[in-house]
Design an enzyme around this catalytic site. Structure first.
Site, mmCIF file in Angstrom:
data_model
loop_
_atom_site.group_PDB
_atom_site.id
_atom_site.type_symbol
_atom_site.label_atom_id
_atom_site.label_comp_id
_atom_site.label_asym_id
_atom_site.label_seq_id
_atom_site.Cartn_x
_atom_site.Cartn_y
_atom_site.Cartn_z
ATOM 1 C CG ASP A 259 -2.226 0.789 0.947
ATOM 2 O OD1 ASP A 259 -1.948 2.026 -0.012
ATOM 3 O OD2 ASP A 259 -3.062 0.858 1.540
HETATM 4 C C1 BGC Z 1 -4.853 3.383 0.005
HETATM 5 C C2 BGC Z 1 -5.101 2.335 -1.312
HETATM 6 C C3 BGC Z 1 -4.883 3.016 -2.578
HETATM 7 C C4 BGC Z 1 -3.425 3.874 -2.672
HETATM 8 C C5 BGC Z 1 -3.147 4.441 -3.678
HETATM 9 C C6 BGC Z 1 -3.696 3.958 -0.138
HETATM 10 O O1 BGC Z 1 -3.780 5.213 0.695
HETATM 11 O O2 BGC Z 1 -4.974 2.711 0.953
HETATM 12 O O3 BGC Z 1 -6.209 1.560 -1.313
HETATM 13 O O4 BGC Z 1 -5.011 2.192 -3.604
HETATM 14 O O5 BGC Z 1 -3.569 4.597 -1.540
HETATM 15 O O6 BGC Z 1 -4.006 5.697 -3.870
#
Ligand code: BGC
Length: 747
Positions: free
Chosen positions: A229
């Site tokens: 993530d």
């Molecule tokens: C989120 C993800 C997301 C990623 C990219 C993160 O903060 O938890 O779900 O895909 O950011 O934006």
């Protein structure tokens, strides 16, 4: 592109740098070896493609596109075709926009209604979440676009999401929190997974070898690559050793020096790093090969699809006296700000840039009168708005209130702190319902809310967060152009306090203990026979369905066999409609704690009035099994199981018994601390203890006379609790005999 050859030509430094992204949305190119950069974007209820400099916080706008219903709504369709249509449309759009991977689906289980991201997740039930996720992944990847199942694993809240630890036992992990990922890996063959920010039992997901290697690669046999993530990295070398592949977002200066140092120091093997590099190169290669540069997207067609899907997802929760559908001749008042400015998606990284969200008011046009009713940005009642709304309700045959959670309540990064609607909305609904007994409440929001006025409102239609066409779809449903067919993918409890995670959410000092174990959602409410507002699987229709001829192809089977089940479903009403046939399995005489019933299959069926269809299901071992920590595997305990067909977890229409025999024998180690009761559950123990009882080595001195009433039961209970060691003190065995007995039992 030959990935092996390319990998062999890469220097250690190149390999290490390749394990981080180039910027927010791209992998790194290796120009000298002809490896291009590829793009990934957020989704998955639309495409959030940021052009120019990417930024995570959404300060830079993403492209204008179509917003489909969010996962909370989609799961309520109980319809894999809905997911397929969405996956195909998004896959085509990604091709047209040159995006190689769309981040999602979100597979985390709804442990608490308060989780700020529940709108992005499917269900409290892992089977439903897994099936919906797998259908979507297959369709998206069928268009040559990689899916990225997230957030692996146990990311069930936003509070301290980047640093907290979700602590849970092995059985709960395996039965509740992993199966949706397992389905998307095994059935959906997802090309990627995103590891969660949080830790599981103290080990961060980005460094969690148990999750990333032992389970994902070795047990589930996946060759998917794992991306962090955004910003979830703690120690990249440790991550790669555990099975992590790509750090995002990284940046041009992310050289992977930790990786280089670890390889040089011998704490990370270059062979492990090579595996990571190969998985990443394979992703790039597949993306290049499956790219369709001439792909086009017809956004108008996508808008039609968004409207159709929103109609499939809505749940008619209540409809007393057939108040809905509205009749042409009725004078209707639309009340509430959301009738004009619908709430249709949540905030955060999944936010889609929509040029125009269609409202119910503009769709209904001059057919209705409108009163704003409340200010969606405030919690307090505006007396003038309330008065106007009550007057409109009094003048109408039917008052339709558009209510729900305001934007600020549901967002990535923060959990809700209560489960209520804003006070001004609750007051409005109560006042309007008092003024007009024909009051319909249309709900918007990504998660359940308390419904204090439920007894006063004869009809409730839940749209969840239905995407940009939600207003049009609502009108389709209200007027019966579309027959509601959604069913709840989560329980709507009466009060927050009823939720099983209530005492352990969001935890303390960064640790959240999943103390309710496997009893999440309906597994808990149904076991406790607790009243709820609406149970799991519930959903009404403008027609009726009847079920008959539940047939099993055998009366008994072993856990190595499959069971074929069929059932007839008939539309006995006067409107065409769709039934969500739900199959639950109940373990009748389990010796371990199990839920009353668990969803093990479902099918959505379209039926014309009077039409009947036969629905077929196949159940395998997993339908009967629970996770048994003693053998670290899914295990079927021999005995009787009940196959149930229902329209919700509390509306079971047909059932039939079947005998299932487990073929795995559990390991059983006898010690001085093993009790007679435990021994009696084991075939060999039962035989030996039976002999001892007959030979009187265990027959107790008959003291029942002197111990009062119930002493028979008491002696029985005490006997079962005696541990083997005590037989020596009781003079029934000597030490040598005890040792021999234990040795025989363990042999
Ligand atoms: C989120 C993800 C997301 C990623 C990219 C993160 O903060 O938890 O779900 O895909 O950011 O934006």
């Amino acid at each position: 592109m030959n990935v092996q050859e390319i990998m062999q030509q890469m220097t250690l430094e190149e390999k290490a740098a390749f394990c981080s992204g180039y910027d927010f949305w791209h992998t790194k190119a290796i120009e000298r070896l002809g490896v291009p950069a590829v793009m990934m974007c957020d989704g998955p209820h639309g495409l959030r493609k940021q052009e120019g400099v990417g930024d995570h916080l959404g300060i830079n706008k993403s492209i204008e596109t179509v917003c489909y219903p969010t996962a909370a709504a989609l799961a309520s369709s109980f319809d894999r075709d809905v997911m397929r249509k969405l996956g195909e449309a998004l896959g085509q759009e990604c091709q047209a926009e040159n995006v190689a991977m769309l981040l999602g689906p979100g597979l985390n289980i709804k442990r608490s209604p308060l989780c700020g991201r529940n709108f992005e997740y499917f269900s409290e039930d892992p089977y439903l979440a897994g099936e919906m996720g797998a259908a979507y992944v297959q369709a998206l990847q069928g268009q040559g676009i990689a899916a990225c199942a997230k957030h692996f694993a146990c990311n069930n809240q936003e509070t301290l999401r980047m640093s907290g630890s979700s602590n849970l036992d092995e059985r709960t992990l395996r039965e509740i929190y992993l199966p949706a990922f397992e389905a998307v890996v095994k059935k959906g063959r997802t090309r990627s997974l995103m590891c969660a920010y949080n830790a599981v039992n103290g080990t961060f997901c980005s460094e969690n070898k148990m999750l990333l290697t032992d389970i994902l690669r070795d047990e589930w046999q996946s060759d998917a690559f794992v991306v962090t993530d955004w910003g979830a990295i703690k120690d990249q070398a440790k991550g790669v050793a555990a099975g992590l592949d790509l750090e995002m977002p990284g940046g041009p200066n992310a050289t992977g020096e930790e990786i280089v140092e670890a390889v040089k120091a011998g704490t990370l093997s270059e062979a492990d790093l090579d595996k990571t590099v190969l998985r990443l190169l394979q992703f790039v290669k597949d993306s290049v090969e499956q790219r369709r540069p001439d792909a086009k997207i017809d956004r108008e067609a996508c808008r039609h699809l968004a409207r159709e899907l929103a109609g499939e997802c809505a749940v008619l929760m209540k409809n007393e006296g057939g108040l809905l559908p509205l009749k042409e001749h009725q004078k209707v008042a639309f009340i509430g700000e959301f009738a004009d400015k619908p709430r249709y998606q949540g905030a955060g990284s999944s936010h889609i840039n929509v040029p125009h969200a269609v409202s119910a008011l503009e769709t209904a046009g001059g057919a209705v009168v409108y009163a704003r009713g409340y200010d969606a940005h405030s919690d307090t009642t505006d007396d003038a708005l309330l008065k106007e709304a009550v007057a409109a309700a009094k003048n109408a045959d039917v008052a339709v209130i558009f209510a729900g959670l305001p934007d600020a309540f549901e967002t990535e990064g923060a959990d809700r702190d209560h489960m209520r609607l804003p006070d001004n909305q609750n007051e409005l609904i109560a006042a309007v319902a008092a003024a007009n007994t024909n009051t319909v409440v249309v709900l918007h929001g990504g998660s359940p809310v308390e419904l204090p006025w439920l007894n006063q409102a004869p009809a409730v239609l839940c749209m969840y967060l239905g995407g940009e066409q939600v207003g049009a779809a609502t009108v389709d449903l209200l007027y019966g152009k579309v027959n509601p067919s959604g069913h709840l993918a989560e329980t709507w409890p009466i009060r927050l306090q009823d939720n099983p995670s209530y005492l352990n959410f969001p935890g303390e000092e960064g640790v959240v203990t999943y103390a309710e174990g496997i009893f999440v959602g309906y597994r808990y409410y149904d076991k406790k026979e607790m009243p709820v507002n609406f149970c799991f699987g519930h959903g009404l229709s403008y027609t009726r369905f009847e079920y008959a001829n539940l047939t099993l192809d055998k009366d008994s089977l072993t856990d190595q066999d499959t069971l074929a089940v069929s059932v007839d479903v008939k539309n006995t009403g006067s409107a065409a409609g769709k039934a969500a046939v739900q199959l639950y399995v109940r373990d009748k005489d389990s010796t371990v704690r199990r839920p009353i019933r668990e969803l093990r299959a479902f099918e959505k069926v379209t039926l014309q009035p009077g039409e009947s269809k036969t629905v077929f299901f196949t159940l395998d071992k997993r339908a009967f099994a629970y996770w048994e920590p003693k053998c670290h595997d899914f295990f079927v305990e021999s005995g009787e199981f009940i196959i149930e067909i229902g329209e919700s977890s509390r509306d079971i229409r047909l059932s039939r018994a079947v005998q299932v025999e487990g073929t795995i024998e559990l390991p059983f180690t006898v010690t001085v601390n093993t009790t007679i009761g435990q021994l009696l559950k084991h075939p060999k123990g039962k035989e030996i203890i039976g002999n001892m009882m007959r030979s009187s080595a265990l027959s107790h001195v008959d003291q029942t006379d002197s111990m009062g009433e119930g002493s028979e039961r008491m002696m029985q209970g005490m006997m079962m609790g005696i541990q083997l060691g005590a037989l020596v003190s009781y003079g029934r065995l000597n030490r040598k005999q005890l040792k021999d007995l234990i040795a025989t039992l363990n042999a």
